[in-house]
Scaffold this motif. Structure first.
Motif, PDB file in Angstrom:
ATOM      1  N   THR A   1      39.475  -2.830  70.623  1.00 21.78           N
ATOM      2  CA  THR A   1      38.468  -3.205  71.627  1.00 21.78           C
ATOM      3  C   THR A   1      37.914  -4.561  71.207  1.00 21.78           C
ATOM      4  OG1 THR A   1      36.478  -2.411  70.518  1.00 21.78           O
ATOM      5  CG2 THR A   1      37.713  -0.768  71.789  1.00 21.78           C
ATOM      6  N   GLU A   2      37.320  -5.237  72.158  1.00 22.97           N
ATOM      7  CA  GLU A   2      36.832  -6.582  71.880  1.00 22.97           C
ATOM      8  C   GLU A   2      35.830  -6.561  70.723  1.00 22.97           C
ATOM      9  OE1 GLU A   2      35.946  -8.495  75.557  1.00 22.97           O
ATOM     10  OE2 GLU A   2      35.094 -10.224  74.501  1.00 22.97           O
ATOM     11  N   ASN A   3      34.916  -5.602  70.807  1.00 27.31           N
ATOM     12  CA  ASN A   3      33.868  -5.501  69.804  1.00 27.31           C
ATOM     13  C   ASN A   3      34.431  -5.218  68.404  1.00 27.31           C
ATOM     14  OD1 ASN A   3      31.138  -5.775  69.432  1.00 27.31           O
ATOM     15  ND2 ASN A   3      30.867  -3.538  69.277  1.00 27.31           N
ATOM     16  N   ASP A   4      35.399  -4.290  68.350  1.00 26.27           N
ATOM     17  CA  ASP A   4      35.979  -3.917  67.053  1.00 26.27           C
ATOM     18  C   ASP A   4      36.690  -5.076  66.365  1.00 26.27           C
ATOM     19  OD1 ASP A   4      35.347  -1.170  66.697  1.00 26.27           O
ATOM     20  OD2 ASP A   4      36.691  -0.694  68.364  1.00 26.27           O
ATOM     21  N   ARG A   5      37.203  -5.998  67.142  1.00 25.61           N
ATOM     22  CA  ARG A   5      37.984  -7.088  66.536  1.00 25.61           C
ATOM     23  C   ARG A   5      37.131  -8.288  66.127  1.00 25.61           C
ATOM     24  NH1 ARG A   5      43.708  -6.327  67.086  1.00 25.61           N
ATOM     25  NH2 ARG A   5      43.886  -4.083  66.774  1.00 25.61           N
ATOM     26  N   ILE A   6      35.817  -8.222  66.381  1.00 27.65           N
ATOM     27  CA  ILE A   6      34.944  -9.328  65.953  1.00 27.65           C
ATOM     28  C   ILE A   6      34.715  -9.226  64.439  1.00 27.65           C
ATOM     29  CG2 ILE A   6      32.613 -10.330  66.153  1.00 27.65           C
ATOM     30  CD1 ILE A   6      32.534  -9.223  69.019  1.00 27.65           C
ATOM     31  N   PRO A   7      34.946 -10.318  63.689  1.00 24.50           N
ATOM     32  CA  PRO A   7      34.694 -10.264  62.234  1.00 24.50           C
ATOM     33  C   PRO A   7      33.231  -9.920  61.944  1.00 24.50           C
ATOM     34  CG  PRO A   7      35.945 -12.230  62.804  1.00 24.50           C
ATOM     35  CD  PRO A   7      35.515 -11.612  64.105  1.00 24.50           C
ATOM     36  N   ASN A   8      33.035  -8.903  61.098  1.00 26.65           N
ATOM     37  CA  ASN A   8      31.680  -8.402  60.861  1.00 26.65           C
ATOM     38  C   ASN A   8      31.323  -8.505  59.371  1.00 26.65           C
ATOM     39  OD1 ASN A   8      29.402  -6.888  60.475  1.00 26.65           O
ATOM     40  ND2 ASN A   8      30.169  -5.040  61.511  1.00 26.65           N
ATOM     41  N   PRO A   9      30.342  -9.339  59.009  1.00 28.99           N
ATOM     42  CA  PRO A   9      29.999  -9.535  57.592  1.00 28.99           C
ATOM     43  C   PRO A   9      29.626  -8.242  56.859  1.00 28.99           C
ATOM     44  CG  PRO A   9      28.868 -11.160  58.956  1.00 28.99           C
ATOM     45  CD  PRO A   9      29.502 -10.181  59.901  1.00 28.99           C
ATOM     46  N   ASP A  10      29.070  -7.253  57.579  1.00 28.79           N
ATOM     47  CA  ASP A  10      28.706  -5.999  56.896  1.00 28.79           C
ATOM     48  C   ASP A  10      29.927  -5.328  56.255  1.00 28.79           C
ATOM     49  OD1 ASP A  10      25.985  -6.051  57.290  1.00 28.79           O
ATOM     50  OD2 ASP A  10      26.151  -5.179  59.309  1.00 28.79           O
ATOM     51  N   ARG A  11      31.088  -5.629  56.771  1.00 27.66           N
ATOM     52  CA  ARG A  11      32.312  -5.030  56.220  1.00 27.66           C
ATOM     53  C   ARG A  11      32.583  -5.500  54.782  1.00 27.66           C
ATOM     54  NH1 ARG A  11      36.288  -2.535  59.117  1.00 27.66           N
ATOM     55  NH2 ARG A  11      35.527  -1.779  61.112  1.00 27.66           N
ATOM     56  N   LEU A  12      32.027  -6.631  54.399  1.00 26.24           N
ATOM     57  CA  LEU A  12      32.193  -7.093  53.010  1.00 26.24           C
ATOM     58  C   LEU A  12      31.505  -6.104  52.072  1.00 26.24           C
ATOM     59  CD1 LEU A  12      31.364 -10.917  53.397  1.00 26.24           C
ATOM     60  CD2 LEU A  12      33.592  -9.860  53.388  1.00 26.24           C
ATOM     61  N   ILE A  13      30.324  -5.674  52.483  1.00 29.64           N
ATOM     62  CA  ILE A  13      29.574  -4.724  51.646  1.00 29.64           C
ATOM     63  C   ILE A  13      30.285  -3.372  51.618  1.00 29.64           C
ATOM     64  CG2 ILE A  13      27.376  -3.457  51.439  1.00 29.64           C
ATOM     65  CD1 ILE A  13      25.948  -5.932  52.157  1.00 29.64           C
TER      66      ILE A  13
END
Ligand code: PEP
Ligand code: CO
Length: 460
Positions: free
Chosen positions: A143-155
């Motif tokens: 989905t569009e939202n899921d493919r946006i790079p998300n900084p929280d994923r680093l944590i």
């Protein structure tokens, strides 16, 4: 003249394969936080791996590196980690027997969350979205939202890595990998094979050796070398803003280390000597590797060795060759000869996965067990011929019973692929295929050993 290096000097260089974050403030906050977290490994552990790898570079040990192409948060579980560790230990025993050398075990694990992609976008049912770049960056969901790079994923990646590493350390130190257990797993495995001979021969010989140790009055069950295992971690240092959070200076020797993993590597697409990944890696003191694929020439290779290992330190560099079974015989020998003639101390390791990927007739990315074996055999034959040491193998593998690569004893066919195709990126050898390959390599190596011992050259 050598330019000054700092933990962020890579930011002044061209860089490939990075996400574009929309929320820069959040990204800065996250990076700041992670930089203050305790690192995942210690200076001393990293140096310990380097000294074990120096033994490999000198021909006195063998490197086994393996794990997922891309680790994922959904596959993060007790069962999968235990299965992975068990598979690595089963392979270790076989390889130890085959090479008659200690095996240095390095997982592609506890941080292998960022992936280089050949296409920036992916299209499904006429919808085009940014490609999945690994769980540390975005989600595999379409989905569009899921493919946006998300900084929280680093944590999230940091905590997944920490928990993974914690459990692996516990398995390794707590005795889950002791010889008796592995012996039993391998016997069970051998029973499952249609052609049992190679595995059964190896297993019988290992048993014999253990009885001999006991007969000498030594209780092998009390030897820490045989009841616990050392295990190290590695991942591709692709996402440099994340890596930089772990770059720490050791005040004892003033050197910088990247404490996100013991070993880090540069991928085949990001090893340009004039770009950011090489700049970052030249300044950290960990053991590092880079992929050696069909597009490299010998001048580039020697130049990279010069930049990344100016002191020619043994154990610092592993060259992971990934040519493909059809190209290896033409492309690898000149590189091996060039490195040998130039006197560089390196480990040559064989990645028989990435040059042998293709799409099956039903459109699924896969690899053939026999192609993988063929590249490995060529790799060792090339080294033998040139008088160089083929010191390691690098697999994409899992302990799970997935159906991602074709063939092996289970004879996985193209129709089977869709049954348990769980990888988030490239197809992995399953547990059975991984152990089977290790036994085949063991037999091959052990025959080579025997023929070397019997060859007249050795008698003079
Ligand atoms: C990998 O190891 O998953 C990978 C992307 O390999 P390479 O850089 O050799 O293509
Ligand atoms: Co891969």
């Amino acid at each position: 003249m050598i330019q000054k290096w700092s933990v962020d000097s890579w930011r002044d260089f061209p860089i490939k394969q990075q996400p574009t974050y929309n929320n820069k403030n959040l990204l800065n906050e996250v990076e700041d936080k992670i930089s203050k977290f305790p690192p995942l490994v210690s200076f001393d552990e990293v140096e310990k791996l380097k000294s074990e790898l120096a033994n490999v570079a000198n021909g006195d040990a063998f490197l086994l590196q393996g794990g997922d192409c891309a680790e994922s948060f959904t596959e993060f579980s007790h069962k999968n980690l235990k299965g992975f560790f068990r598979t690595i230990m089963q392979m270790t025993i076989a390889l130890m027997y085959g090479s008659k050398k200690p095996i240095v075990k390095v997982g592609r694990i506890a941080g292998q969350y960022a992936k280089p992609r050949s296409e920036d976008n992916e299209t499904k049912n006429n919808i085009t979205l940014p490609s999945y770049r690994g769980d540390i960056i975005n989600s595999i969901d379409f989905t569009e939202n899921d493919r946006i790079p998300n900084p929280d994923r680093l944590i999230e990646s940091y905590f997944h890595s920490a928990a993974t590493l914690n459990y692996l350390r516990s398995l390794a130190q707590g005795g889950y990998g002791n010889l008796d257990k592995i012996g039993k797993w391998n016997e069970e495995f051998a029973h499952s094979l249609t052609s049992k001979k190679s595995a059964e021969d190896v297993i019988a010989k290992i048993k014999d050796s253990l009885s001999f140790i006991n007969a000498c009055g030594l209780d092998y069950k009390s030897l820490p070398q045989l009841t616990t295992a050392s295990f190290f971690t590695s991942h591709e240092a692709l996402l440099l803003n994340y890596q930089q959070c772990f770059a720490k200076q050791n005040i004892d020797n003033k050197k910088y280390y990247d404490l996100s993993a013991h070993m880090l590597w540069i991928g085949d697409r990001t090893r340009n000597p004039k770009e950011a990944h090489v700049e970052y890696m030249r300044g950290i003191s960990n053991p590092i590797a880079f992929k050696v694929g069909p597009s490299i020439n010998k001048d580039d290779l020697l130049k990279l060795l010069d930049i990344l290992n100016p002191q020619n330190e043994a154990g610092r560099i592993t060259l992971i060759a990934r040519m493909g079974k059809d190209k290896i015989n033409e492309l690898l020998p000149p590189l091996v000869s060039a490195v040998k003639n130039n006197g560089n101390k390196v480990i040559w390791s064989c990645d028989p996965m990435h040059g042998n990927t293709f799409k099956s007739s039903n459109g699924i990315k896969t690899r053939k067990f026999d192609d993988i074996l063929s590249e490995i055999k060529s790799f060792f034959a090339i080294h033998r011929k040139i008088g160089s040491y083929g010191g390691g193998i690098h697999f994409e593998m899992t302990g799970q019973d997935v159906t991602e690569c074709l063939g092996g004893n289970q004879q996985i066919s193209e129709i089977d692929l869709k049954n348990r195709y769980h990888t988030h990126c490239d197809p992995r050898l399953n547990g059975s295929q991984s152990v089977e390959l290790a036994f085949m390599i063991a037999q091959d190596r052990s025959e080579e050993h025997t023929s070397e011992l019997q060859s007249p050259d050795h008698l003079v």
